[in-house]
Scaffold this motif. Structure first.
Motif, PDB file in Angstrom:
ATOM      1  N   LEU A 147     -32.002  72.670 -16.771  1.00  0.00           N
ATOM      2  CA  LEU A 147     -32.970  71.610 -17.026  1.00  0.00           C
ATOM      3  C   LEU A 147     -32.865  71.091 -18.454  1.00  0.00           C
ATOM      4  O   LEU A 147     -33.120  69.910 -18.715  1.00  0.00           O
ATOM      5  CB  LEU A 147     -34.387  72.115 -16.750  1.00  0.00           C
ATOM      6  N   THR A 148     -32.496  71.963 -19.389  1.00  0.00           N
ATOM      7  CA  THR A 148     -32.322  71.532 -20.771  1.00  0.00           C
ATOM      8  C   THR A 148     -31.217  70.499 -20.872  1.00  0.00           C
ATOM      9  O   THR A 148     -31.342  69.477 -21.556  1.00  0.00           O
ATOM     10  CB  THR A 148     -31.994  72.739 -21.668  1.00  0.00           C
ATOM     11  N   LEU A 149     -30.105  70.737 -20.167  1.00  0.00           N
ATOM     12  CA  LEU A 149     -28.996  69.783 -20.160  1.00  0.00           C
ATOM     13  C   LEU A 149     -29.407  68.487 -19.467  1.00  0.00           C
ATOM     14  O   LEU A 149     -29.116  67.387 -19.941  1.00  0.00           O
ATOM     15  CB  LEU A 149     -27.789  70.404 -19.457  1.00  0.00           C
ATOM     16  N   PHE A 150     -30.104  68.605 -18.340  1.00  0.00           N
ATOM     17  CA  PHE A 150     -30.583  67.439 -17.607  1.00  0.00           C
ATOM     18  C   PHE A 150     -31.531  66.607 -18.480  1.00  0.00           C
ATOM     19  O   PHE A 150     -31.515  65.377 -18.458  1.00  0.00           O
ATOM     20  CB  PHE A 150     -31.297  67.899 -16.336  1.00  0.00           C
ATOM     21  N   ALA A 151     -32.352  67.317 -19.266  1.00  0.00           N
ATOM     22  CA  ALA A 151     -33.357  66.635 -20.083  1.00  0.00           C
ATOM     23  C   ALA A 151     -32.734  65.738 -21.134  1.00  0.00           C
ATOM     24  O   ALA A 151     -33.363  64.765 -21.578  1.00  0.00           O
ATOM     25  CB  ALA A 151     -34.272  67.657 -20.753  1.00  0.00           C
ATOM     26  N   GLU A 152     -31.504  66.044 -21.559  1.00  0.00           N
ATOM     27  CA  GLU A 152     -30.854  65.189 -22.562  1.00  0.00           C
ATOM     28  C   GLU A 152     -30.726  63.755 -22.042  1.00  0.00           C
ATOM     29  O   GLU A 152     -30.936  62.792 -22.782  1.00  0.00           O
ATOM     30  CB  GLU A 152     -29.475  65.751 -22.913  1.00  0.00           C
ATOM     31  N   GLY A 153     -30.365  63.609 -20.779  1.00  0.00           N
ATOM     32  CA  GLY A 153     -30.272  62.279 -20.187  1.00  0.00           C
ATOM     33  C   GLY A 153     -31.629  61.630 -20.049  1.00  0.00           C
ATOM     34  O   GLY A 153     -31.788  60.429 -20.312  1.00  0.00           O
ATOM     35  N   CYS A 168     -40.248  49.082 -16.945  1.00  0.00           N
ATOM     36  CA  CYS A 168     -40.876  50.310 -16.465  1.00  0.00           C
ATOM     37  C   CYS A 168     -41.949  49.955 -15.445  1.00  0.00           C
ATOM     38  O   CYS A 168     -42.894  49.226 -15.758  1.00  0.00           O
ATOM     39  CB  CYS A 168     -41.498  51.084 -17.624  1.00  0.00           C
ATOM     40  N   ASP A 169     -41.776  50.431 -14.228  1.00  0.00           N
ATOM     41  CA  ASP A 169     -42.757  50.206 -13.169  1.00  0.00           C
ATOM     42  C   ASP A 169     -43.153  51.561 -12.599  1.00  0.00           C
ATOM     43  O   ASP A 169     -42.498  52.076 -11.692  1.00  0.00           O
ATOM     44  CB  ASP A 169     -42.172  49.315 -12.076  1.00  0.00           C
ATOM     45  N   PRO A 170     -44.199  52.192 -13.145  1.00  0.00           N
ATOM     46  CA  PRO A 170     -44.580  53.538 -12.716  1.00  0.00           C
ATOM     47  C   PRO A 170     -45.002  53.616 -11.254  1.00  0.00           C
ATOM     48  O   PRO A 170     -45.025  54.703 -10.676  1.00  0.00           O
ATOM     49  CB  PRO A 170     -45.754  53.886 -13.646  1.00  0.00           C
ATOM     50  N   ASP A 175     -38.494  55.452  -9.462  1.00  0.00           N
ATOM     51  CA  ASP A 175     -37.992  54.662 -10.582  1.00  0.00           C
ATOM     52  C   ASP A 175     -38.566  55.138 -11.912  1.00  0.00           C
ATOM     53  O   ASP A 175     -38.561  54.402 -12.892  1.00  0.00           O
ATOM     54  CB  ASP A 175     -38.323  53.182 -10.379  1.00  0.00           C
ATOM     55  N   ASP A 176     -39.046  56.377 -11.938  1.00  0.00           N
ATOM     56  CA  ASP A 176     -39.496  56.953 -13.201  1.00  0.00           C
ATOM     57  C   ASP A 176     -38.297  57.551 -13.934  1.00  0.00           C
ATOM     58  O   ASP A 176     -37.154  57.451 -13.479  1.00  0.00           O
ATOM     59  CB  ASP A 176     -40.571  58.012 -12.952  1.00  0.00           C
ATOM     60  N   GLY A 177     -38.547  58.150 -15.076  1.00  0.00           N
ATOM     61  CA  GLY A 177     -37.455  58.697 -15.874  1.00  0.00           C
ATOM     62  C   GLY A 177     -36.642  59.740 -15.142  1.00  0.00           C
ATOM     63  O   GLY A 177     -35.406  59.770 -15.238  1.00  0.00           O
ATOM     64  N   ARG A 178     -37.319  60.593 -14.389  1.00  0.00           N
ATOM     65  CA  ARG A 178     -36.606  61.648 -13.663  1.00  0.00           C
ATOM     66  C   ARG A 178     -35.699  61.053 -12.590  1.00  0.00           C
ATOM     67  O   ARG A 178     -34.523  61.415 -12.468  1.00  0.00           O
ATOM     68  CB  ARG A 178     -37.588  62.623 -13.022  1.00  0.00           C
ATOM     69  N   GLY A 179     -36.246  60.130 -11.817  1.00  0.00           N
ATOM     70  CA  GLY A 179     -35.464  59.515 -10.750  1.00  0.00           C
ATOM     71  C   GLY A 179     -34.271  58.752 -11.286  1.00  0.00           C
ATOM     72  O   GLY A 179     -33.173  58.804 -10.719  1.00  0.00           O
ATOM     73  N   ARG A 180     -34.469  58.045 -12.393  1.00  0.00           N
ATOM     74  CA  ARG A 180     -33.359  57.297 -12.980  1.00  0.00           C
ATOM     75  C   ARG A 180     -32.284  58.245 -13.515  1.00  0.00           C
ATOM     76  O   ARG A 180     -31.088  57.957 -13.408  1.00  0.00           O
ATOM     77  CB  ARG A 180     -33.876  56.394 -14.096  1.00  0.00           C
TER      78      ARG A 180
END
Length: 254
Positions: A147-153, A168-170, A175-180
Protein backbone atom coordinates in the motif's frame (compact mmCIF):
# COMPACT_ATOMS: atom_id res chain seq x y z
CA UNK A 1 26.91 -10.12 24.95
CA UNK A 2 29.55 -10.68 22.26
CA UNK A 3 28.20 -14.18 21.61
CA UNK A 4 24.65 -12.82 21.36
CA UNK A 5 25.72 -10.23 18.81
CA UNK A 6 27.62 -12.82 16.79
CA UNK A 7 24.64 -15.16 16.76
CA UNK A 8 22.38 -12.35 15.60
CA UNK A 9 24.79 -11.48 12.78
CA UNK A 10 25.08 -15.12 11.77
CA UNK A 11 21.33 -15.52 11.74
CA UNK A 12 20.90 -12.35 9.64
CA UNK A 13 23.53 -13.59 7.19
CA UNK A 14 21.82 -17.00 6.90
CA UNK A 15 18.43 -15.30 6.44
CA UNK A 16 19.86 -13.26 3.56
CA UNK A 17 21.48 -16.37 2.08
CA UNK A 18 18.14 -18.19 2.12
CA UNK A 19 16.16 -15.37 0.53
CA UNK A 20 18.81 -14.84 -2.15
CA UNK A 21 18.79 -18.55 -2.98
CA UNK A 22 14.99 -18.59 -3.16
CA UNK A 23 14.98 -15.51 -5.36
CA UNK A 24 17.50 -17.12 -7.70
CA UNK A 25 15.38 -20.26 -8.00
CA UNK A 26 12.32 -18.17 -8.87
CA UNK A 27 14.26 -16.21 -11.46
CA UNK A 28 15.85 -19.26 -13.07
CA UNK A 29 13.15 -21.92 -12.81
CA UNK A 30 9.85 -20.34 -11.83
CA UNK A 31 7.59 -20.57 -8.84
CA UNK A 32 6.78 -24.26 -9.27
CA UNK A 33 10.45 -25.15 -8.75
CA UNK A 34 10.66 -23.29 -5.44
CA UNK A 35 10.56 -25.82 -2.62
CA UNK A 36 12.04 -25.69 0.84
CA UNK A 37 14.23 -28.68 -0.07
CA UNK A 38 15.54 -26.94 -3.19
CA UNK A 39 16.42 -23.85 -1.13
CA UNK A 40 18.18 -26.05 1.44
CA UNK A 41 20.18 -27.70 -1.33
CA UNK A 42 21.20 -24.31 -2.68
CA UNK A 43 22.52 -23.07 0.67
CA UNK A 44 23.91 -26.48 1.67
CA UNK A 45 21.97 -27.03 4.87
CA UNK A 46 19.30 -29.35 6.24
CA UNK A 47 15.76 -28.54 5.17
CA UNK A 48 14.84 -28.27 8.84
CA UNK A 49 17.13 -25.25 9.09
CA UNK A 50 15.04 -23.43 6.48
CA UNK A 51 11.94 -23.98 8.59
CA UNK A 52 13.58 -22.26 11.56
CA UNK A 53 13.55 -19.08 9.45
CA UNK A 54 10.33 -19.55 7.47
CA UNK A 55 7.61 -21.91 8.63
CA UNK A 56 6.22 -22.43 5.12
CA UNK A 57 6.79 -21.71 1.45
CA UNK A 58 4.04 -19.10 1.77
CA UNK A 59 5.99 -17.27 4.49
CA UNK A 60 9.15 -17.38 2.38
CA UNK A 61 7.31 -15.96 -0.64
CA UNK A 62 5.80 -13.22 1.50
CA UNK A 63 9.28 -12.25 2.70
CA UNK A 64 10.54 -12.18 -0.89
CA UNK A 65 7.58 -10.06 -1.94
CA UNK A 66 8.30 -7.55 0.84
CA UNK A 67 11.96 -7.39 -0.20
CA UNK A 68 11.00 -6.83 -3.84
CA UNK A 69 8.52 -4.07 -3.00
CA UNK A 70 11.10 -2.41 -0.76
CA UNK A 71 13.69 -2.37 -3.55
CA UNK A 72 11.19 -0.90 -6.02
CA UNK A 73 10.09 1.71 -3.48
CA UNK A 74 13.72 2.71 -2.90
CA UNK A 75 14.13 2.99 -6.66
CA UNK A 76 11.20 5.41 -6.82
CA UNK A 77 12.47 7.44 -3.87
CA UNK A 78 15.86 7.90 -5.51
CA UNK A 79 14.28 8.89 -8.83
CA UNK A 80 11.73 11.28 -7.30
CA UNK A 81 14.47 13.14 -5.44
CA UNK A 82 16.28 13.77 -8.73
CA UNK A 83 13.05 14.94 -10.39
CA UNK A 84 12.43 17.52 -7.68
CA UNK A 85 15.98 18.85 -7.92
CA UNK A 86 15.57 19.33 -11.65
CA UNK A 87 12.14 20.97 -11.33
CA UNK A 88 13.55 23.44 -8.79
CA UNK A 89 16.63 24.19 -10.88
CA UNK A 90 14.53 24.81 -14.01
CA UNK A 91 11.71 26.62 -12.16
CA UNK A 92 9.10 24.33 -13.73
CA UNK A 93 5.49 25.48 -13.50
CA UNK A 94 3.68 23.60 -10.67
CA UNK A 95 0.95 22.24 -12.96
CA UNK A 96 3.49 21.08 -15.52
CA UNK A 97 5.55 19.48 -12.75
CA UNK A 98 2.47 17.65 -11.44
CA UNK A 99 1.79 16.03 -14.82
CA UNK A 100 5.48 15.38 -15.45
CA UNK A 101 5.73 13.47 -12.15
CA UNK A 102 3.00 11.13 -13.35
CA UNK A 103 4.74 10.60 -16.68
CA UNK A 104 8.07 10.10 -14.92
CA UNK A 105 6.66 7.53 -12.50
CA UNK A 106 5.04 5.73 -15.43
CA UNK A 107 8.39 5.66 -17.25
CA UNK A 108 10.08 4.36 -14.10
CA UNK A 109 7.53 1.55 -13.69
CA UNK A 110 8.00 0.61 -17.34
CA UNK A 111 11.79 0.62 -16.87
CA UNK A 112 11.86 -1.74 -13.89
CA UNK A 113 12.25 -4.87 -16.10
CA UNK A 114 15.75 -3.56 -16.91
CA UNK A 115 16.53 -1.58 -13.74
CA UNK A 116 15.31 -4.16 -11.21
CA UNK A 117 14.72 -7.32 -13.27
CA UNK A 118 14.65 -9.86 -10.44
CA UNK A 119 12.23 -7.91 -8.26
CA UNK A 120 10.02 -6.99 -11.20
CA UNK A 121 9.94 -10.54 -12.58
CA UNK A 122 9.09 -11.95 -9.17
CA UNK A 123 6.12 -9.65 -8.71
CA UNK A 124 4.99 -10.41 -12.26
CA UNK A 125 5.07 -14.13 -11.45
CA UNK A 126 2.91 -13.59 -8.38
CA UNK A 127 0.45 -11.42 -10.32
CA UNK A 128 0.03 -13.93 -13.14
CA UNK A 129 0.04 -17.13 -11.04
CA UNK A 130 -3.55 -18.33 -10.76
CA UNK A 131 -3.11 -20.52 -7.72
CA UNK A 132 -2.94 -18.95 -4.27
CA UNK A 133 0.72 -19.24 -3.31
CA UNK A 134 0.70 -16.87 -0.34
CA UNK A 135 -1.76 -17.50 2.48
CA UNK A 136 -3.98 -14.72 3.75
CA UNK A 137 -2.14 -14.83 7.07
CA UNK A 138 1.19 -14.17 5.36
CA UNK A 139 -0.29 -11.69 2.86
CA UNK A 140 -1.36 -9.47 5.76
CA UNK A 141 2.32 -8.84 6.53
CA UNK A 142 2.92 -7.68 2.95
CA UNK A 143 -0.13 -5.44 2.48
CA UNK A 144 1.21 -2.37 4.37
CA UNK A 145 4.39 -2.41 2.26
CA UNK A 146 2.40 -2.80 -0.96
CA UNK A 147 0.00 0.00 0.00
CA UNK A 148 2.93 2.34 0.63
CA UNK A 149 4.08 1.86 -2.97
CA UNK A 150 0.52 2.23 -4.27
CA UNK A 151 0.11 5.41 -2.23
CA UNK A 152 2.93 7.11 -4.15
CA UNK A 153 0.70 7.19 -7.23
CA UNK A 154 -2.34 8.29 -5.24
CA UNK A 155 -0.39 11.23 -3.80
CA UNK A 156 0.53 12.46 -7.29
CA UNK A 157 -3.07 12.27 -8.51
CA UNK A 158 -4.46 14.06 -5.45
CA UNK A 159 -1.80 16.77 -5.78
CA UNK A 160 -2.76 17.30 -9.43
CA UNK A 161 -6.41 17.71 -8.40
CA UNK A 162 -5.41 20.26 -5.75
CA UNK A 163 -3.51 22.25 -8.40
CA UNK A 164 -6.51 22.26 -10.74
CA UNK A 165 -4.86 19.98 -13.30
CA UNK A 166 -7.65 17.38 -13.04
CA UNK A 167 -11.37 17.76 -12.52
CA UNK A 168 -12.83 16.23 -9.41
CA UNK A 169 -16.32 14.76 -9.20
CA UNK A 170 -16.67 12.95 -5.85
CA UNK A 171 -20.15 11.74 -6.82
CA UNK A 172 -18.90 9.84 -9.88
CA UNK A 173 -18.36 6.18 -8.90
CA UNK A 174 -14.78 4.98 -9.24
CA UNK A 175 -13.44 8.42 -10.12
CA UNK A 176 -11.86 9.25 -6.77
CA UNK A 177 -8.13 9.18 -6.15
CA UNK A 178 -8.06 5.48 -5.36
CA UNK A 179 -10.02 4.49 -8.45
CA UNK A 180 -7.90 6.67 -10.70
CA UNK A 181 -4.70 5.22 -9.24
CA UNK A 182 -5.92 1.69 -9.91
CA UNK A 183 -6.65 2.59 -13.53
CA UNK A 184 -3.27 4.28 -13.89
CA UNK A 185 -1.47 1.21 -12.56
CA UNK A 186 -3.61 -1.07 -14.75
CA UNK A 187 -2.79 0.98 -17.85
CA UNK A 188 0.91 0.77 -17.05
CA UNK A 189 0.95 -2.93 -16.19
CA UNK A 190 -1.21 -3.67 -19.21
CA UNK A 191 1.35 -1.95 -21.43
CA UNK A 192 4.02 -4.37 -20.23
CA UNK A 193 1.82 -7.41 -20.81
CA UNK A 194 0.71 -6.23 -24.27
CA UNK A 195 4.32 -5.59 -25.31
CA UNK A 196 5.33 -9.04 -24.10
CA UNK A 197 2.43 -10.66 -25.93
CA UNK A 198 3.24 -8.81 -29.13
CA UNK A 199 6.99 -9.43 -29.03
CA UNK A 200 6.81 -11.95 -31.89
CA UNK A 201 5.19 -9.42 -34.26
CA UNK A 202 6.76 -6.23 -32.91
CA UNK A 203 9.09 -5.97 -35.90
CA UNK A 204 6.05 -5.29 -38.11
CA UNK A 205 5.29 -2.04 -36.25
CA UNK A 206 7.81 -1.49 -33.41
CA UNK A 207 6.27 1.82 -32.39
CA UNK A 208 2.83 0.30 -31.83
CA UNK A 209 4.16 -2.48 -29.58
CA UNK A 210 6.78 -0.52 -27.65
CA UNK A 211 5.75 -0.63 -23.99
CA UNK A 212 7.02 2.89 -23.30
CA UNK A 213 5.00 4.36 -26.16
CA UNK A 214 1.89 2.38 -25.21
CA UNK A 215 2.20 3.14 -21.50
CA UNK A 216 2.87 6.86 -21.80
CA UNK A 217 0.10 7.31 -24.37
CA UNK A 218 -2.34 5.38 -22.19
CA UNK A 219 -1.52 7.61 -19.24
CA UNK A 220 -1.79 10.76 -21.37
CA UNK A 221 -5.26 9.63 -22.48
CA UNK A 222 -6.28 9.03 -18.87
CA UNK A 223 -5.04 12.43 -17.76
CA UNK A 224 -6.90 14.21 -20.55
CA UNK A 225 -10.05 12.28 -19.63
CA UNK A 226 -9.61 13.57 -16.07
CA UNK A 227 -9.40 17.16 -17.29
CA UNK A 228 -5.77 17.91 -18.17
CA UNK A 229 -5.44 20.10 -21.25
CA UNK A 230 -3.56 18.98 -24.35
CA UNK A 231 -1.23 21.97 -23.94
CA UNK A 232 -0.36 20.87 -20.40
CA UNK A 233 0.27 17.32 -21.57
CA UNK A 234 2.61 18.60 -24.29
CA UNK A 235 4.48 20.83 -21.82
CA UNK A 236 4.90 17.90 -19.43
CA UNK A 237 6.14 15.69 -22.26
CA UNK A 238 8.84 18.27 -22.99
CA UNK A 239 9.74 18.40 -19.29
CA UNK A 240 9.97 14.60 -19.26
CA UNK A 241 12.37 14.76 -22.21
CA UNK A 242 14.41 17.32 -20.27
CA UNK A 243 14.65 14.99 -17.27
CA UNK A 244 15.86 12.21 -19.52
CA UNK A 245 18.36 14.42 -21.35
CA UNK A 246 19.75 15.64 -18.01
CA UNK A 247 20.06 12.02 -16.80
CA UNK A 248 17.61 12.77 -13.99
CA UNK A 249 14.75 10.50 -15.00
CA UNK A 250 15.83 7.04 -13.90
CA UNK A 251 17.98 6.01 -10.93
CA UNK A 252 20.83 3.55 -11.00
CA UNK A 253 19.87 -0.01 -10.07
CA UNK A 254 19.38 -0.31 -6.31
Amino acid sequence: MANTGRRARNRAARHKQITEAASAILSEEGIAALTMQEVADRVDCAVGTIYTYFNSKSALLAALQMDAIRVLADSHEAAASAWEERFEAMDVDPQVAAVTRMFALTKLLLSWPELQPREFDFLQVLITTQEEVISMEDAVTVIPQALTLFAEGRVLIDAAVDLGVFDCDPDRPGDDGRGRTVRWMAATEGSVLVAQAGASVADIDPDAWNRFNVGLRNVADLMMAWGASRELIEAATSALDDLEAADKLLPAAI
